[in-house]
Design a protein around this motif. Sequence first.
Motif, short mmCIF file in Angstrom:
data_model
loop_
_atom_site.label_atom_id
_atom_site.label_comp_id
_atom_site.label_asym_id
_atom_site.label_seq_id
_atom_site.Cartn_x
_atom_site.Cartn_y
_atom_site.Cartn_z
N GLN A 274 0.84 -1.19 0.00
CA GLN A 274 0.00 0.00 0.00
C GLN A 274 0.88 1.24 0.00
O GLN A 274 2.02 1.21 0.45
N SER A 275 0.34 2.34 -0.51
CA SER A 275 1.04 3.62 -0.43
C SER A 275 1.32 3.94 1.03
O SER A 275 0.49 3.69 1.90
N LYS A 278 -1.42 6.12 2.47
CA LYS A 278 -2.65 5.37 2.74
C LYS A 278 -2.46 4.49 3.98
O LYS A 278 -3.36 4.38 4.83
N SER A 315 -2.84 8.21 -6.59
CA SER A 315 -3.23 6.81 -6.80
C SER A 315 -4.03 6.61 -8.08
O SER A 315 -4.15 5.49 -8.56
N ASN A 316 -4.59 7.68 -8.65
CA ASN A 316 -5.34 7.57 -9.91
C ASN A 316 -4.44 7.76 -11.13
O ASN A 316 -4.92 7.84 -12.26
N TYR A 353 -5.43 9.13 -3.05
CA TYR A 353 -4.42 9.43 -2.05
C TYR A 353 -3.07 9.59 -2.74
O TYR A 353 -2.90 9.25 -3.92
N GLU A 355 0.42 8.63 -3.82
CA GLU A 355 1.16 7.37 -4.03
C GLU A 355 2.61 7.55 -3.61
O GLU A 355 3.17 6.72 -2.90
#
Length: 359
Positions: A274-275, A278, A315-316, A353, A355
């Motif tokens: 996970q980032s 995050k 994150s996108n 969020y 990254e």
Amino acid sequence: MIRVKLHQLQEGCILAEDVLGKTKKPIMPKNTIVTSTLLNVLEKFLIEEVCVEPILANGEPFRPAELPEAYHEGAINGENLISLYLKAVQKYKKAFQSWQSGSPIDIAEVREIIIPLLDKFIHNKRELLILYRYATKEDYLYHHAVSVGLLAGFLAKQMDYSRGDCYQIALAGVLSDCGMAKVDKRILTKRFALTTSEYKEVQQHAVFGYRMVQKITALKQGVKLAILQHHERNDGSGYPFGIRDQQIHPYSKIVAVADVYHAMTSERLYRRKQSPFKALEKMQIEQFGKLSMEAIKVLLDHLASFQIGTLVKLSNGETGEIIFIQPEEPTRPIVKLANKKEFLSLSEHRDIYIEEIIH
């Protein structure tokens, strides 16, 4: 840093610079570990040359064909922090394998692995907080040990522990999973979620580890307790004994935060990473009342010490520039998206969020 042709690359190479496409947009960020899949991606983007570190992810020197020997030696002699870290991971791996064979812990050897490295990393927090990038699935256990040691020592320093205590807490971190050497090897290399019985056996690693260090006089009692208690939680929901807040040693609480952070942000055999941003958000929410909020806040403050103008990847897939930092939610600033006039408030878009930090 070495500049090489694409055909000279091999799996395990670490990118020393961002790889840019024909449109000058990043295809792969700096510090990416090259895999066979990523090699194919670089070929499809018609990349001809890349810059890589002089050492592979497994700690071995990278010796690409067609470069003179003197070039290799010069590159490797100029070791950077990541090279030193990867070598420390390989030294720990050898020590761990000797414990699996029944050898006792050589505490002088463990000190030599972690203490000089901590002295170098403790003033380089950005490199320290992104060590999760280098943890491979196969060698996760060894990366985890060294990283937890470094993170725990760093947290202790920021929490105003003495230098001697910082070293002891770093030793507690690097040895926190030494008891895994007494767990069935088949469980350690399993690629799927553990069964209930397997998980119970893994939980015993804290007890096994305590027994392994119990008679080492060079370690403070707090270190030994941290190895035993680093999975205990303030609300009594932890293991192996389910003890509560006041019964848990302060060293244990610091190691616990370092352990959870690195575990959540690393690629593992049966779990995706996970980032870090995050992960810290989740730790604040899910671990409230369980972990030390003081240690989590220290980690958060240093990881999210953004400045206006910091470039980040979201994150996108979008990239952008931080233009406003919300004091109550430092991991969710307002970002101006690259090449757009659009502004994105991450506090209002909870599904997006940060990254990673680009620059």
